[in-house]
Motif scaffolding. Structure first.
Motif, PDB file in Angstrom:
ATOM      1  N   ASN A 103       0.822  -1.205   0.000  1.00 20.34           N
ATOM      2  CA  ASN A 103       0.000   0.000   0.000  1.00 20.34           C
ATOM      3  C   ASN A 103       0.861   1.263   0.000  1.00 20.34           C
ATOM      4  O   ASN A 103       0.520   2.264  -0.640  1.00 20.34           O
ATOM      5  CB  ASN A 103      -0.947   0.002   1.203  1.00 20.34           C
ATOM      6  CG  ASN A 103      -2.044  -1.038   1.080  1.00 20.34           C
ATOM      7  OD1 ASN A 103      -2.416  -1.443  -0.015  1.00 20.34           O
ATOM      8  ND2 ASN A 103      -2.573  -1.486   2.205  1.00 20.34           N
ATOM      9  N   ASP A 220      -1.392   1.928   6.592  1.00 19.92           N
ATOM     10  CA  ASP A 220      -2.422   1.541   5.632  1.00 19.92           C
ATOM     11  C   ASP A 220      -2.364   0.030   5.431  1.00 19.92           C
ATOM     12  O   ASP A 220      -1.505  -0.483   4.715  1.00 19.92           O
ATOM     13  CB  ASP A 220      -2.201   2.268   4.307  1.00 19.92           C
ATOM     14  CG  ASP A 220      -3.317   1.971   3.292  1.00 19.92           C
ATOM     15  OD1 ASP A 220      -4.246   1.206   3.636  1.00 19.92           O
ATOM     16  OD2 ASP A 220      -3.255   2.516   2.175  1.00 19.92           O
ATOM     17  N   SER A 222      -5.166  -1.568   4.418  1.00 13.85           N
ATOM     18  CA  SER A 222      -6.407  -1.815   3.684  1.00 13.85           C
ATOM     19  C   SER A 222      -6.235  -2.993   2.736  1.00 13.85           C
ATOM     20  O   SER A 222      -5.166  -3.200   2.152  1.00 13.85           O
ATOM     21  CB  SER A 222      -6.824  -0.563   2.910  1.00 13.85           C
ATOM     22  OG  SER A 222      -5.810  -0.154   2.019  1.00 13.85           O
ATOM     23  N   GLU A 287      -8.713  -8.224  12.038  1.00 16.46           N
ATOM     24  CA  GLU A 287      -8.852  -7.021  11.212  1.00 16.46           C
ATOM     25  C   GLU A 287      -9.144  -5.799  12.075  1.00 16.46           C
ATOM     26  O   GLU A 287      -8.591  -4.715  11.854  1.00 16.46           O
ATOM     27  CB  GLU A 287      -9.971  -7.201  10.195  1.00 16.46           C
ATOM     28  CG  GLU A 287      -9.653  -8.133   9.050  1.00 16.46           C
ATOM     29  CD  GLU A 287     -10.765  -8.114   8.011  1.00 16.46           C
ATOM     30  OE1 GLU A 287     -11.067  -7.027   7.477  1.00 16.46           O
ATOM     31  OE2 GLU A 287     -11.343  -9.182   7.742  1.00 16.46           O
ATOM     32  N   ARG A 291      -6.725  -2.454  12.263  1.00 13.89           N
ATOM     33  CA  ARG A 291      -7.192  -1.263  11.552  1.00 13.89           C
ATOM     34  C   ARG A 291      -7.833  -0.208  12.449  1.00 13.89           C
ATOM     35  O   ARG A 291      -8.303   0.804  11.960  1.00 13.89           O
ATOM     36  CB  ARG A 291      -8.208  -1.687  10.483  1.00 13.89           C
ATOM     37  CG  ARG A 291      -7.614  -2.499   9.352  1.00 13.89           C
ATOM     38  CD  ARG A 291      -8.662  -3.184   8.502  1.00 13.89           C
ATOM     39  NE  ARG A 291      -9.753  -2.286   8.150  1.00 13.89           N
ATOM     40  CZ  ARG A 291     -10.893  -2.691   7.594  1.00 13.89           C
ATOM     41  NH1 ARG A 291     -11.070  -3.976   7.333  1.00 13.89           N
ATOM     42  NH2 ARG A 291     -11.840  -1.823   7.297  1.00 13.89           N
ATOM     43  N   GLU A 307     -18.911  -4.426   7.381  1.00 14.32           N
ATOM     44  CA  GLU A 307     -18.325  -4.694   6.065  1.00 14.32           C
ATOM     45  C   GLU A 307     -18.467  -6.166   5.690  1.00 14.32           C
ATOM     46  O   GLU A 307     -18.830  -6.499   4.558  1.00 14.32           O
ATOM     47  CB  GLU A 307     -16.849  -4.317   6.065  1.00 14.32           C
ATOM     48  CG  GLU A 307     -16.558  -2.838   6.173  1.00 14.32           C
ATOM     49  CD  GLU A 307     -15.062  -2.577   6.266  1.00 14.32           C
ATOM     50  OE1 GLU A 307     -14.282  -3.512   5.975  1.00 14.32           O
ATOM     51  OE2 GLU A 307     -14.675  -1.444   6.622  1.00 14.32           O
TER      52      GLU A 307
END
Length: 418
Positions: A103, A220, A222, A287, A291, A307
């Protein structure tokens, strides 16, 4: 991102002797010197091979540029963590370094490799200083959120060569635009030893990243997820294999083992019948921890659950939404699974009946007795998959597979003892 020089400029700047050496290497079938490439485009411009067989040709690899950096990460005491049931966490942490660096450097393409309890990534020169900060932040995050010690190291290809090793890179691309790196030359093994040496190796200081660089800034991560269920064997057991030896024998070893495993059906661990998704996914809390960026864990978990609920609904019912086609996504997922090969080590996972496992062990043992290879193998009921999804809609995603109960780590331990 550094601009890519046109080939005309490169030809003018290169000494004739260097060009003659490149021509000679081509005629001999040797890896080409990647100094022909410049800036961030080295890996992007490599000729790809689309099946694992291409991995075993030295001519399919290229010398990495001197100013690229090789990064290695490793979970310290991963065997103990796996014994405590944290094998899914160990896999997630190993893949997180790939996600963070990928990323950071986007849209530049990077060669990377997943190893179960660690990873290998190569960094272009334009991102080196930021990569050091990212790795320091990641190490700090892993310690705070998962109570694991992530060892990290970063070393230039130039320094690897000065230390007597080489860094050759190949591009394994099972589907267009989704590529893994494979490595030859001993550079990865050299850096791994330095990172694990605890200061005893002369390269340890050069490769080390100070704790002070961890400013607890944003990372990041993601695209990093583990939302699929464990891949349950539909044929008997999942077999994780690590073989060490010379590249010349690996093509035969791999072909023979896969042939045995495929005698009664498809031995790939990731197949339509082994893919299962549920909600909530077992790995959602991983996760959320990775995050949350300082937010309360409950809030981060709620976001991930929201999500994953949407993803589960459309994927489990094969309902297209916008440009996302669940059936096309599953088909690509099956193709875009990693195949690990670096220096003198080959790692792969197969779904095998009991009879095939016995025959595979016999074949590997025969080759070991002949002095061709050393090997370790671990058998489990399932395999695990960790995903890195850049864009599910456009088919940009890769997936990392390890045997259940710490397959690669257990196999590596057996290899060391053998």
């Amino acid at each position: 991102m550094s601009p890519v020089r046109g080939s005309f400029i490169v030809i003018i700047l290169w000494p004739d002797a260097r060009a003659r050496r490149i021509t000679a290497d081509k005629q001999k079938g040797m890896p080409l010197d990647a100094s022909l490439h410049s800036g961030d485009a080295f890996f992007k411009d490599l000729p790809p091979f689309t099946t694992p067989d291409g991995t075993f040709s030295a001519a399919a690899h290229r010398r990495a540029p001197d100013d690229w950096r090789l990064a290695v990460t490793d979970v310290r005491n991963s065997t103990d963590a796996i014994s405590n049931g944290l094998y899914k966490t160990v896999n997630f942490v190993a893949a997180s370094s790939i996600a963070a660096l990928k990323n950071l450097c986007a849209p530049a393409q990077l060669p990377f490799l997943f190893g179960g309890d660690g990873a290998v990534v190569m960094i272009p020169p334009s991102h080196v200083e930021n990569a050091r900060v990212v790795l320091a932040r990641l190490r700090g995050l892993i310690g705070r959120e998962f109570s694991l010690d992530l060892r990290v190291g970063l070393l230039s290809v130039r320094e690897i060569r000065r230390a007597g090793a080489e860094a050759l890179v190949g591009r394994y691309e099972p589907s267009p635009g989704n590529a893994f790196g494979v490595f030859l030359g001993g550079g990865v093994e050299l850096l791994e030893a330095a990172v694990k040496s605890g200061g005893e190796n002369a390269l340890h200081a050069a490769a080390s990243i100070p704790d002070a660089l961890d400013d607890r800034g944003d990372l990041d991560l993601s695209g990093l997820s583990c939302r699929w269920e464990e891949l349950r064997s539909r044929r008997g057991s999942m077999m994780s294999i690590i073989a060490a030896g010379e590249i010349g024998v690996f093509a035969e070893v791999y072909a023979d083992v896969v042939k045995i495993a495929a005698a009664m059906g498809n031995p790939r661990p990731v197949r339509d019948e082994t893919l299962a998704i549920r909600w909530p996914p077992k790995g959602y809390i991983l996760e959320a921890r990775a995050r949350r960026k300082g937010a309360p864990l409950a809030l981060a978990a709620a976001r991930v659950l929201a999500e994953t609920l949407a993803a589960w609904f459309f994927i489990s019912r094969n309902i297209p939404i916008g440009s996302f086609d669940p059936l096309a996504y599953r088909e690509l997922l099956i193709r875009n699974t990693d195949f690990s090969f670096f220096d003198n080590r080959l790692c792969f996972v197969l779904d095998c009946p009991a009879d095939s496992i016995t025959l595979i062990r016999a074949e590997l043992s025969r080759r070991a007795e002949a002095g061709e290879i050393r090997f370790g193998a671990h058998v489990s009921e399932s395999a695990l998959m960790t995903c890195l999804v850049t864009s599910a809609a456009t088919g940009s995603h890769v997936h990392f597979v390890d045997g259940g109960d710490g397959g690669y780590t257990r196999a590596a331990e057996i290899l060391k003892r053998g």
